[in-house]
Design a protein around this motif. Sequence first.
Motif, mmCIF file in Angstrom:
data_model
loop_
_atom_site.group_PDB
_atom_site.id
_atom_site.type_symbol
_atom_site.label_atom_id
_atom_site.label_comp_id
_atom_site.label_asym_id
_atom_site.label_seq_id
_atom_site.Cartn_x
_atom_site.Cartn_y
_atom_site.Cartn_z
ATOM 1 N N GLY A 197 0.820 -1.207 0.000
ATOM 2 C CA GLY A 197 0.000 0.000 0.000
ATOM 3 C C GLY A 197 0.857 1.262 0.000
ATOM 4 O O GLY A 197 0.552 2.234 -0.688
ATOM 5 N N MET A 198 1.961 1.221 0.758
ATOM 6 C CA MET A 198 2.868 2.378 0.794
ATOM 7 C C MET A 198 3.462 2.634 -0.583
ATOM 8 O O MET A 198 3.514 3.769 -1.054
ATOM 9 C CB MET A 198 4.029 2.121 1.775
ATOM 10 N N VAL A 199 3.928 1.548 -1.210
ATOM 11 C CA VAL A 199 4.547 1.679 -2.536
ATOM 12 C C VAL A 199 3.514 2.221 -3.531
ATOM 13 O O VAL A 199 3.798 3.145 -4.307
ATOM 14 C CB VAL A 199 5.126 0.316 -3.001
ATOM 15 N N ALA A 200 2.289 1.667 -3.454
ATOM 16 C CA ALA A 200 1.222 2.093 -4.378
ATOM 17 C C ALA A 200 0.904 3.577 -4.213
ATOM 18 O O ALA A 200 0.567 4.258 -5.179
ATOM 19 C CB ALA A 200 -0.032 1.252 -4.155
ATOM 20 N N LYS A 201 1.013 4.092 -2.991
ATOM 21 C CA LYS A 201 0.700 5.511 -2.761
ATOM 22 C C LYS A 201 1.924 6.415 -2.935
ATOM 23 O O LYS A 201 1.877 7.597 -2.622
ATOM 24 C CB LYS A 201 0.147 5.701 -1.345
ATOM 25 N N GLY A 202 3.023 5.815 -3.388
ATOM 26 C CA GLY A 202 4.202 6.620 -3.689
ATOM 27 C C GLY A 202 4.994 7.059 -2.468
ATOM 28 O O GLY A 202 5.804 7.979 -2.549
ATOM 29 N N LEU A 203 4.814 6.415 -1.331
ATOM 30 C CA LEU A 203 5.649 6.752 -0.169
ATOM 31 C C LEU A 203 7.015 6.063 -0.330
ATOM 32 O O LEU A 203 7.097 4.932 -0.805
ATOM 33 C CB LEU A 203 4.974 6.278 1.135
ATOM 34 N N PRO A 204 8.091 6.764 0.050
ATOM 35 C CA PRO A 204 9.436 6.200 -0.135
ATOM 36 C C PRO A 204 9.731 5.095 0.886
ATOM 37 O O PRO A 204 10.435 5.295 1.868
ATOM 38 C CB PRO A 204 10.355 7.407 0.070
ATOM 39 N N ALA A 205 9.193 3.905 0.630
ATOM 40 C CA ALA A 205 9.293 2.810 1.595
ATOM 41 C C ALA A 205 10.709 2.255 1.690
ATOM 42 O O ALA A 205 11.442 2.192 0.704
ATOM 43 C CB ALA A 205 8.322 1.704 1.207
#
Length: 457
Positions: free
Chosen positions: A239-247
């Motif tokens: 979900g983080m990756v999908a929302k563009g957060l720098p995981a």
Amino acid sequence: EDRTLNRSPHEIRASFAAAMSAMYKEEVPAYGTLVEIVEDVNERLLAQGSDTLALTPGEDTARISAERHGAIRLGTPQELAMMARVFAVMGMEPVGYYDLSVASVPVHSTAFRPTDRDALAANPFRVFTSLLRLELIEDETLRAKATEVLAARQIFTDDAIKLTEKAEAQGGLDGQDAKQFVAAVLETFRWHPEACVDAETFDDLIKAHRLIADVVSFKGPHINHLTPRTLDIDAAQDGMVAKGLPAKAVVEGPPRRRCPILLRQTAFKALNETIRFPSAGGGQDGQHTARFGEIEHRGAALTPKGRALYDQLLAEVRADILPAASGENADAYVAKLEAVFSAFPDDWRTLHRDGLAYFKYGLGAAPANSTEIETLLDAGALTLSPIIYEDFLPVSAAGIFQSNLGDEARSKDQTASSRDSFEAALGKPVIDEFALYEAMQKASLDTCLRQLQADAD
Ligand code: OOG
Ligand code: NI
């Protein structure tokens, strides 16, 4: 005027946790996004009613959406001593000692948290609290400068100190004082973009260690992350990756398992923020990375035997492969982790029988036919559910620190830290986490056995 001390430490802690979460959502909007991702994942899983979640019905699920931990880094023993008194007003005691020098991070730490089952159920908010080890600054002039800067700052407001003293003197706070206390203490955790050192000192501190610069250069120990608890960290990471957060590239801790153990963690990297230096000309701008967001997936607390097995397997993995900050070997790392951890039993009954994890016992539908625990479990007279791990992991914590410091923070060797000096600064010993889990397990077993005995009589 007769005002009763009608706010329990748990209520004060719950208001404080809520106020902190609201403040951090405003300061770091990506954290708000993270909370939404985690809430979506948790709702979906709870709706499925999966029984692989290692949750105790009615207890651990109820607190999931409110559950958070945060972290701060303090500069002096005096700051740690006062912080311990402030946390005590909220029913948070220091549990565990984490030596991070093994990972070249110049701090040692504890976690302030509620300690008993009811308190954890009421509100489980924890703060991972680190104390800088100034002696690790090699350059003498810089060390003296850092010491002087820290000695000059006061991270607590007058109100926070006054109300802490009042709570100690009268054994609690009334509603109005509690409200003021929460507002006053929140100030200590707030972000201040104005550095209290000049640009040149800041650069020198950064060169000594980025973490040292973060602790020494500002007015207070800004909260550096808040962490909601997810029931499926892999889904939340996607979900983080999908929302563009720098995981972060890899999830810290044990691999994904049927029976979750300890703690799995991942984070999005710290944001680049503009800071201002004091100067005659009205201040120049600089950059700092300090504040990030993290998610955690909690599993069963392990016994000393289980923990020794965990540490041994993790060391075996890390002797072979270390996850690179770039993420380039992430797949190979996860493959190795899964392969090595296949040696760790992955069903609750075996984890129980082998004494690897802590459990709560419940009464089943079947009548008791024995006094043997394994026999009672087989017969369904007793049931098992894992006790959730409420603490932290030093190797994982080091990974979280490092993902925000860059690889250069890894290299240097450091002398071992000292638990004695940490406890001296704290003003009390840290509580042994194993003793807490052991006591919870024993209390639940005693209750069940007494009940079975009474039923038999
Ligand atoms: C604390 C990092 C440790 C965790 O969850 O292991 C931590 C810090 O960066 O100050 O919060
Ligand atoms: Ni954390």
